[in-house]
Write a protein that holds these residues in place. Sequence first.
Motif, PDB file in Angstrom:
ATOM      1  N   THR A  89      18.547  45.963   1.981  1.00  0.00           N
ATOM      2  CA  THR A  89      17.968  46.011   3.316  1.00  0.00           C
ATOM      3  C   THR A  89      17.671  44.584   3.724  1.00  0.00           C
ATOM      4  OG1 THR A  89      16.986  48.171   2.875  1.00  0.00           O
ATOM      5  CG2 THR A  89      16.104  46.939   4.748  1.00  0.00           C
ATOM      6  N   VAL A  90      18.226  44.176   4.867  1.00  0.00           N
ATOM      7  CA  VAL A  90      18.115  42.794   5.337  1.00  0.00           C
ATOM      8  C   VAL A  90      17.307  42.760   6.627  1.00  0.00           C
ATOM      9  CG1 VAL A  90      19.416  40.783   6.158  1.00  0.00           C
ATOM     10  CG2 VAL A  90      20.341  42.206   4.311  1.00  0.00           C
ATOM     11  N   TRP A  91      16.318  41.877   6.667  1.00  0.00           N
ATOM     12  CA  TRP A  91      15.541  41.646   7.882  1.00  0.00           C
ATOM     13  C   TRP A  91      15.980  40.329   8.480  1.00  0.00           C
ATOM     14  CZ3 TRP A  91      13.606  44.298   3.813  1.00  0.00           C
ATOM     15  CH2 TRP A  91      12.966  45.505   4.091  1.00  0.00           C
ATOM     16  N   PHE A 137      20.492  46.707   8.215  1.00  0.00           N
ATOM     17  CA  PHE A 137      19.902  45.555   8.903  1.00  0.00           C
ATOM     18  C   PHE A 137      18.724  46.011   9.732  1.00  0.00           C
ATOM     19  CE2 PHE A 137      24.090  44.136   7.861  1.00  0.00           C
ATOM     20  CZ  PHE A 137      23.863  42.852   7.422  1.00  0.00           C
ATOM     21  N   ARG A 138      17.630  45.258   9.646  1.00  0.00           N
ATOM     22  CA  ARG A 138      16.400  45.617  10.344  1.00  0.00           C
ATOM     23  C   ARG A 138      15.901  44.416  11.141  1.00  0.00           C
ATOM     24  NH1 ARG A 138      14.111  49.824   6.839  1.00  0.00           N
ATOM     25  NH2 ARG A 138      12.470  50.089   8.375  1.00  0.00           N
ATOM     26  N   ASP A 139      15.278  44.704  12.265  1.00  0.00           N
ATOM     27  CA  ASP A 139      14.721  43.688  13.155  1.00  0.00           C
ATOM     28  C   ASP A 139      13.301  43.357  12.720  1.00  0.00           C
ATOM     29  OD1 ASP A 139      13.743  42.147  15.246  1.00  0.00           O
ATOM     30  OD2 ASP A 139      14.222  43.618  16.804  1.00  0.00           O
ATOM     31  N   ILE A 140      13.071  42.128  12.279  1.00  0.00           N
ATOM     32  CA  ILE A 140      11.742  41.730  11.826  1.00  0.00           C
ATOM     33  C   ILE A 140      10.731  41.770  12.962  1.00  0.00           C
ATOM     34  CG2 ILE A 140      12.021  39.231  12.144  1.00  0.00           C
ATOM     35  CD1 ILE A 140      10.099  41.179   9.370  1.00  0.00           C
ATOM     36  N   ASN A 141      11.188  41.650  14.205  1.00  0.00           N
ATOM     37  CA  ASN A 141      10.275  41.698  15.340  1.00  0.00           C
ATOM     38  C   ASN A 141       9.661  43.081  15.523  1.00  0.00           C
ATOM     39  OD1 ASN A 141      10.707  38.908  16.302  1.00  0.00           O
ATOM     40  ND2 ASN A 141      12.797  39.655  16.463  1.00  0.00           N
ATOM     41  N   LEU A 142      10.328  44.115  15.013  1.00  0.00           N
ATOM     42  CA  LEU A 142       9.806  45.477  15.086  1.00  0.00           C
ATOM     43  C   LEU A 142       8.960  45.832  13.863  1.00  0.00           C
ATOM     44  CD1 LEU A 142      12.993  47.321  16.418  1.00  0.00           C
ATOM     45  CD2 LEU A 142      11.017  46.467  17.726  1.00  0.00           C
ATOM     46  N   GLU A 143       9.121  45.055  12.788  1.00  0.00           N
ATOM     47  CA  GLU A 143       8.403  45.307  11.527  1.00  0.00           C
ATOM     48  C   GLU A 143       7.857  43.993  10.969  1.00  0.00           C
ATOM     49  OE1 GLU A 143      10.537  48.160   8.815  1.00  0.00           O
ATOM     50  OE2 GLU A 143      12.198  47.555  10.112  1.00  0.00           O
ATOM     51  N   ASP A 158       5.336  43.034   9.403  1.00  0.00           N
ATOM     52  CA  ASP A 158       4.670  43.030   8.097  1.00  0.00           C
ATOM     53  C   ASP A 158       5.544  43.619   6.985  1.00  0.00           C
ATOM     54  OD1 ASP A 158       2.358  41.914   9.225  1.00  0.00           O
ATOM     55  OD2 ASP A 158       1.613  43.905   9.795  1.00  0.00           O
ATOM     56  N   ALA A 159       6.820  43.756   7.244  1.00  0.00           N
ATOM     57  CA  ALA A 159       7.719  44.445   6.315  1.00  0.00           C
ATOM     58  C   ALA A 159       7.740  43.834   4.914  1.00  0.00           C
ATOM     59  CB  ALA A 159       9.138  44.481   6.880  1.00  0.00           C
ATOM     60  N   LEU A 160       7.591  42.535   4.807  1.00  0.00           N
ATOM     61  CA  LEU A 160       7.734  41.888   3.503  1.00  0.00           C
ATOM     62  C   LEU A 160       6.463  41.177   3.035  1.00  0.00           C
ATOM     63  CD1 LEU A 160      11.379  40.585   3.936  1.00  0.00           C
ATOM     64  CD2 LEU A 160      10.595  42.624   2.744  1.00  0.00           C
ATOM     65  N   VAL A 161       5.312  41.617   3.532  1.00  0.00           N
ATOM     66  CA  VAL A 161       4.054  40.981   3.104  1.00  0.00           C
ATOM     67  C   VAL A 161       3.830  41.155   1.606  1.00  0.00           C
ATOM     68  CG1 VAL A 161       2.895  41.053   5.351  1.00  0.00           C
ATOM     69  CG2 VAL A 161       2.638  42.961   3.772  1.00  0.00           C
ATOM     70  N   ARG A 162       4.352  42.202   1.021  1.00  0.00           N
ATOM     71  CA  ARG A 162       4.180  42.397  -0.434  1.00  0.00           C
ATOM     72  C   ARG A 162       4.839  41.285  -1.232  1.00  0.00           C
ATOM     73  NH1 ARG A 162       8.354  46.438   0.660  1.00  0.00           N
ATOM     74  NH2 ARG A 162      10.120  46.072  -0.716  1.00  0.00           N
ATOM     75  N   PHE A 163       5.791  40.580  -0.601  1.00  0.00           N
ATOM     76  CA  PHE A 163       6.450  39.440  -1.235  1.00  0.00           C
ATOM     77  C   PHE A 163       5.836  38.107  -0.794  1.00  0.00           C
ATOM     78  CE2 PHE A 163       9.745  42.740  -1.246  1.00  0.00           C
ATOM     79  CZ  PHE A 163      10.102  42.716  -2.583  1.00  0.00           C
ATOM     80  N   GLY A 164       4.811  38.184   0.050  1.00  0.00           N
ATOM     81  CA  GLY A 164       4.189  36.963   0.562  1.00  0.00           C
ATOM     82  C   GLY A 164       4.951  36.352   1.722  1.00  0.00           C
ATOM     83  N   ALA A 165       5.862  37.105   2.324  1.00  0.00           N
ATOM     84  CA  ALA A 165       6.662  36.606   3.445  1.00  0.00           C
ATOM     85  C   ALA A 165       6.098  37.147   4.756  1.00  0.00           C
ATOM     86  CB  ALA A 165       8.120  37.033   3.295  1.00  0.00           C
ATOM     87  N   ASN A 166       5.856  36.237   5.692  1.00  0.00           N
ATOM     88  CA  ASN A 166       5.380  36.672   7.005  1.00  0.00           C
ATOM     89  C   ASN A 166       6.539  36.638   8.000  1.00  0.00           C
ATOM     90  OD1 ASN A 166       5.642  34.028   8.118  1.00  0.00           O
ATOM     91  ND2 ASN A 166       3.627  33.482   7.311  1.00  0.00           N
ATOM     92  N   VAL A 167       6.271  37.050   9.217  1.00  0.00           N
ATOM     93  CA  VAL A 167       7.323  37.146  10.230  1.00  0.00           C
ATOM     94  C   VAL A 167       7.991  35.792  10.478  1.00  0.00           C
ATOM     95  CG1 VAL A 167       5.801  36.888  12.232  1.00  0.00           C
ATOM     96  CG2 VAL A 167       7.920  38.173  12.457  1.00  0.00           C
ATOM     97  N   GLU A 168       7.234  34.715  10.445  1.00  0.00           N
ATOM     98  CA  GLU A 168       7.823  33.388  10.676  1.00  0.00           C
ATOM     99  C   GLU A 168       8.778  32.994   9.547  1.00  0.00           C
ATOM    100  OE1 GLU A 168       7.664  31.701  13.560  1.00  0.00           O
ATOM    101  OE2 GLU A 168       6.509  33.426  14.239  1.00  0.00           O
TER     102      GLU A 168
END
Length: 128
Positions: free
Chosen positions: A9-11, A41-47, A49-59
């Motif tokens: 799954t790619v953001w 493929f997923r739009d990070i603008n819609l999600e 907080d999708a990868l906060v568990r990995f310490g990754a934010n939208v930016e």
Amino acid sequence: MTAPLPKLTVWYNTRCPVCNAGIDWQRNRLVQAARAGAIEFRDINLEPDALVRFGANVEDIRRRLHGVDADGRLYVGADCAAAIWLRTPGDAWLGRLAGLPVVGSLARFGYDRFADILYAWNRRKGHW
């Protein structure tokens, strides 16, 4: 015969014209992989907080592709691109090439420099 790779799954930032064009350009090749459930493929603008568990934010994700496979492995930047190629019919050789030690280091360096420039351009143009 090798075992199939776990689903990826790619953001990415759909508001970035270059990112969107890159995904659109490959979309025909990726259709078969997507239909087979190998990639999504997923739009990070819609999600955001999708990868906060990995310490990754939208930016972080607006700056570089991020992907997570079904086994929970995180792929960032050039490593994510390589993971996509490994799942794309006709492009698996690129993924294997990018996985070689020297080539992979060069790919990560080049990807990161390009991503930094693209990110700065997107911020200036307001593509958020």
